[in-house]
Design an enzyme around this catalytic site. Structure first.
Site, PDB file in Angstrom:
ATOM      1  N   SER A   7     -28.639 -52.310  28.306  1.00 48.23           N
ATOM      2  CA  SER A   7     -27.559 -52.246  29.084  1.00 48.23           C
ATOM      3  C   SER A   7     -26.693 -53.602  29.270  1.00 48.23           C
ATOM      4  O   SER A   7     -25.452 -53.627  29.980  1.00 48.23           O
ATOM      5  CB  SER A   7     -27.798 -51.966  30.642  1.00 48.23           C
ATOM      6  OG  SER A   7     -28.661 -52.714  31.170  1.00 48.23           O
ATOM      7  N   ASN A  31     -35.482 -53.967  40.951  1.00 54.53           N
ATOM      8  CA  ASN A  31     -34.926 -52.849  41.543  1.00 54.53           C
ATOM      9  C   ASN A  31     -33.897 -53.162  42.820  1.00 54.53           C
ATOM     10  O   ASN A  31     -33.096 -52.578  42.953  1.00 54.53           O
ATOM     11  CB  ASN A  31     -36.427 -51.975  41.902  1.00 54.53           C
ATOM     12  CG  ASN A  31     -36.792 -51.551  40.685  1.00 54.53           C
ATOM     13  OD1 ASN A  31     -36.475 -51.739  39.658  1.00 54.53           O
ATOM     14  ND2 ASN A  31     -38.049 -50.760  41.142  1.00 54.53           N
ATOM     15  N   HIS A  84       5.552 -22.923  46.065  1.00 53.17           N
ATOM     16  CA  HIS A  84       5.499 -22.066  44.898  1.00 53.17           C
ATOM     17  C   HIS A  84       6.609 -22.575  43.843  1.00 53.17           C
ATOM     18  O   HIS A  84       6.990 -21.739  42.963  1.00 53.17           O
ATOM     19  CB  HIS A  84       5.973 -20.709  45.079  1.00 53.17           C
ATOM     20  CG  HIS A  84       5.044 -20.025  46.573  1.00 53.17           C
ATOM     21  ND1 HIS A  84       3.813 -19.533  46.382  1.00 53.17           N
ATOM     22  CD2 HIS A  84       5.484 -20.051  47.683  1.00 53.17           C
ATOM     23  CE1 HIS A  84       3.573 -19.316  47.649  1.00 53.17           C
ATOM     24  NE2 HIS A  84       4.529 -19.392  48.301  1.00 53.17           N
ATOM     25  N   SER A 111      10.439 -39.678  21.340  1.00 53.94           N
ATOM     26  CA  SER A 111       9.825 -38.724  20.347  1.00 53.94           C
ATOM     27  C   SER A 111      10.236 -39.225  18.948  1.00 53.94           C
ATOM     28  O   SER A 111      11.068 -40.024  18.628  1.00 53.94           O
ATOM     29  CB  SER A 111      10.297 -37.481  20.513  1.00 53.94           C
ATOM     30  OG  SER A 111      10.205 -36.734  19.269  1.00 53.94           O
ATOM     31  N   LYS A 132      14.750 -37.575  23.297  1.00 55.80           N
ATOM     32  CA  LYS A 132      13.724 -37.385  24.434  1.00 55.80           C
ATOM     33  C   LYS A 132      13.569 -38.594  25.215  1.00 55.80           C
ATOM     34  O   LYS A 132      13.489 -39.668  24.499  1.00 55.80           O
ATOM     35  CB  LYS A 132      12.530 -37.051  23.482  1.00 55.80           C
ATOM     36  CG  LYS A 132      12.437 -35.530  23.202  1.00 55.80           C
ATOM     37  CD  LYS A 132      12.224 -34.470  23.989  1.00 55.80           C
ATOM     38  CE  LYS A 132      10.566 -34.453  24.262  1.00 55.80           C
ATOM     39  NZ  LYS A 132       9.825 -33.616  23.466  1.00 55.80           N
ATOM     40  N   GLU A 185       1.990 -38.592  32.657  1.00 64.81           N
ATOM     41  CA  GLU A 185       1.192 -37.745  31.976  1.00 64.81           C
ATOM     42  C   GLU A 185      -0.336 -38.158  31.765  1.00 64.81           C
ATOM     43  O   GLU A 185      -1.067 -37.661  32.055  1.00 64.81           O
ATOM     44  CB  GLU A 185       1.900 -37.123  30.586  1.00 64.81           C
ATOM     45  CG  GLU A 185       3.158 -36.312  30.692  1.00 64.81           C
ATOM     46  CD  GLU A 185       3.669 -36.008  29.465  1.00 64.81           C
ATOM     47  OE1 GLU A 185       4.082 -34.942  29.293  1.00 64.81           O
ATOM     48  OE2 GLU A 185       3.877 -37.102  28.601  1.00 64.81           O
ATOM     49  N   GLN A 235     -29.995 -46.492  35.880  1.00 61.91           N
ATOM     50  CA  GLN A 235     -29.045 -47.515  34.943  1.00 61.91           C
ATOM     51  C   GLN A 235     -27.899 -46.894  34.376  1.00 61.91           C
ATOM     52  O   GLN A 235     -27.113 -47.471  34.141  1.00 61.91           O
ATOM     53  CB  GLN A 235     -29.935 -47.881  33.923  1.00 61.91           C
ATOM     54  CG  GLN A 235     -29.256 -48.958  32.993  1.00 61.91           C
ATOM     55  CD  GLN A 235     -30.315 -49.529  31.968  1.00 61.91           C
ATOM     56  OE1 GLN A 235     -31.106 -50.341  32.391  1.00 61.91           O
ATOM     57  NE2 GLN A 235     -30.027 -49.192  30.485  1.00 61.91           N
ATOM     58  N   LYS A 260     -23.926 -47.035  35.997  1.00 61.58           N
ATOM     59  CA  LYS A 260     -22.956 -48.178  35.728  1.00 61.58           C
ATOM     60  C   LYS A 260     -21.428 -47.908  34.895  1.00 61.58           C
ATOM     61  O   LYS A 260     -20.286 -48.240  35.395  1.00 61.58           O
ATOM     62  CB  LYS A 260     -23.583 -49.357  35.090  1.00 61.58           C
ATOM     63  CG  LYS A 260     -24.478 -50.234  36.170  1.00 61.58           C
ATOM     64  CD  LYS A 260     -25.330 -51.433  35.539  1.00 61.58           C
ATOM     65  CE  LYS A 260     -26.350 -51.647  36.599  1.00 61.58           C
ATOM     66  NZ  LYS A 260     -27.341 -50.669  36.681  1.00 61.58           N
TER      67      LYS A 260
HETATM   68  N1  ARG Z   1     -31.185 -52.379  34.096  1.00 58.03           N
HETATM   69  C1  ARG Z   1     -31.906 -51.781  35.306  1.00 58.03           C
HETATM   70  C2  ARG Z   1     -30.619 -51.063  35.880  1.00 58.03           C
HETATM   71  O1  ARG Z   1     -29.616 -51.270  35.553  1.00 58.03           O
HETATM   72  C3  ARG Z   1     -32.203 -53.015  36.181  1.00 58.03           C
HETATM   73  C4  ARG Z   1     -33.449 -52.463  37.007  1.00 58.03           C
HETATM   74  C5  ARG Z   1     -34.436 -52.372  36.243  1.00 58.03           C
HETATM   75  N2  ARG Z   1     -35.585 -52.038  36.709  1.00 58.03           N
HETATM   76  C6  ARG Z   1     -36.772 -51.478  36.326  1.00 58.03           C
HETATM   77  N3  ARG Z   1     -37.938 -51.354  36.982  1.00 58.03           N
HETATM   78  N4  ARG Z   1     -36.766 -51.373  34.963  1.00 58.03           N
HETATM   79  O2  ARG Z   1     -31.147 -50.093  36.618  1.00 58.03           O
END
Ligand code: ARG
Length: 449
Positions: free
Chosen positions: A10, A97, A143, A264, A270, A277, A309, A312
């Site tokens: 990641s 975590n 409308h 265009s 145009k 858009e 994960q 993100k």
């Molecule tokens: N890269 C992980 C995430 O974004 C971090 C947490 C990972 N924790 C674990 N127990 N593998 O969630």
């Protein structure tokens, strides 16, 4: 390291959290020392080392290593290289975590600030337009059919209200994001005498989480951000749609600045409203990310699961899309010019005054339902004759109701809007008051949120 490592990596997107991650680690290390869980000397080394890491990242000199999968492991490994064994004490009383939950909350709080600023910027341009075109009467629609005249300012301020609600939603989201999860450990809490409150204070949080299992498993704050973003994009998309319609030759209401239109490659006449858009189109991905995260989280057992994960990339994309769209709208609205003559002439077109003529009869004592019927007949008659209501003689009017008199010619677009002088109505007095109110809101908000 297996051949499948790429699947789990990641670092290419979570490195975006480096400032939050380092701030969290520094606060954690200081707290560990205050609580005598680690020595002051170790904490000092850790803090200085983390500052060095931050410097390297910002200078583009940090040796990112995908083999270490994520941001947290990359920073921890580098800290080791820089300060040696003391680095190994940083992760005392912490898990990735609660660490990643902290990072995401810190990042979201900052992002809400920037997003609200962007929304205020759009609001400012709307108020400027409402002020610039405060006395212009234009057709209002239902409308996509011309319905009743409204002041242009009233139309622009309708969007001010939408964005005001959006801001409220982001502020609301901020309240629930403002909870500090560190100290939850992997899921059950930590077996050290930590001081979570002081970490929360140092990092600027209003509260600490009350259940370690919930704290590492919860991403509601992201869902709330996604929801607020999706609704804000929906508003921007509706505005975009109006800009597209209004800038067409068919409407001919506005001209967008050159910067926001493209020609265009084949049709030289145009002026395509590409930016409006694109904004309308980008709304799709923001909706998609909301649905994506809802789906990631559904069915996850407590507590942390690696599925999370996946919270993100969609989130960062939504943040970028929304903030960029807000900037585009600021520019697009700033450069927008309204063809005041054209909109005023369409608003004065007599069919749009049919409701007002019915109200005029009501003023003469005719029940509204009956007056409505009279006007329907009149409109039908006009259509048959190829005339507008304003072209009819008094004698013709009186064929439909004896209550018509010379006063019927005093019903105009301006009299129509002026008559709607209740709070929330389109009368000049009401719109002026709302412009003033909007300015007060923007002034009070200043640069904050
Ligand atoms: N890269 C992980 C995430 O974004 C971090 C947490 C990972 N924790 C674990 N127990 N593998 O969630």
């Amino acid at each position: 390291m297996t051949g499948f490592l790429d699947y789990a990596v990641s670092i290419h997107y979570d490195r975006r959290l480096y400032r939050q991650d380092i701030a969290g680690s520094k606060a954690h290390a200081r707290m560990l020392a205050r609580q005598e869980i680690i020595s002051q000397a170790d904490a000092q080394q850790i803090v200085q080392g983390l500052e060095k890491v931050q410097g390297e990242i910002e200078a583009g000199q940090f040796p990112w290593d995908p083999a270490l999968e994520d941001l947290h492991m990359n920073i921890e490994r580098r800290l080791h290289q820089l300060i040696g064994p003391a680095a190994g004490r940083l992760h005392t009383a912490r898990s990735r975590n609660d660490q990643v939950a902290l990072d995401m909350r810190l990042y979201t709080k900052e992002t809400i600030g920037g997003t609200v600023k962007g929304l205020r910027g759009v609001q400012r341009e709307l108020v400027a337009l409402a002020q610039r075109y405060s006395s212009v009467v234009m057709p209002g629609y239902t409308h996509v059919q011309r319905a009743q005249p409204v002041l242009a300012g009233h139309h622009f301020l309708a969007y001010f209200q939408m964005f005001q609600r959006d801001i409220g939603r982001f502020q609301d989201c901020h309240r629930r994001t403002d909870v500090m999860p560190l100290g939850s450990g992997a899921l059950a809490g930590v077996p050290y005498p930590t001081d979570r409150e002081s970490v929360a204070r140092e990092l600027g949080f209003g509260a600490i989480s009350r259940n370690s299992m919930d704290a590492v498993a919860d991403r509601d704050f992201l869902l709330e951000f996604h929801s607020a973003a999706a609704i804000a994009m929906m508003h921007l998309s509706r505005l975009a749609e109006e800009l597209v319609l209004w800038s067409s030759r068919e409407f001919g209401f506005i001209r967008l600045a050159d910067e926001f239109t493209t020609g265009s490659s084949i049709m030289p006449q145009k002026r395509n409203p590409d930016f409006a858009e694109l904004a309308r189109g980008k709304t799709g991905r923001v909706y998609g990310h909301l649905m994506g995260l809802l789906t990631v989280l559904k069915g996850l057992p407590l507590t942390y699961n690696r599925d999370m994960q996946e919270d993100k990339e969609g989130f960062f994309d939504t943040v970028d899309t929304l903030q960029a769209t807000l900037l585009v709208f600021q520019g697009m609205l700033k450069g927008l010019t309204l063809d005041t003559e054209r909109v005023a002439s369409l608003a004065g077109e007599s069919y749009m005054l049919a409701t007002d003529l019915a109200d005029y009869l009501v003023g003469k004592g005719v029940p509204f339902r009956e007056a409505h019927g009279v006007l329907r007949e009149l409109c039908r008659y006009c259509e048959g004759q190829g005339k507008g209501l304003q072209d009819l003689t008094l004698e013709e009017y009186q064929r439909f109701s004896r209550h018509f008199d010379q006063g019927v010619y005093g019903v105009t677009a301006l009299s129509s809007v002026s008559a709607r002088n209740n709070p929330g109505g389109t009368a000049p007095q009401q719109v002026a008051r709302e412009v003033e109110q909007a300015n007060l809101i923007l002034e009070a908000a200043g640069d904050g949120f």
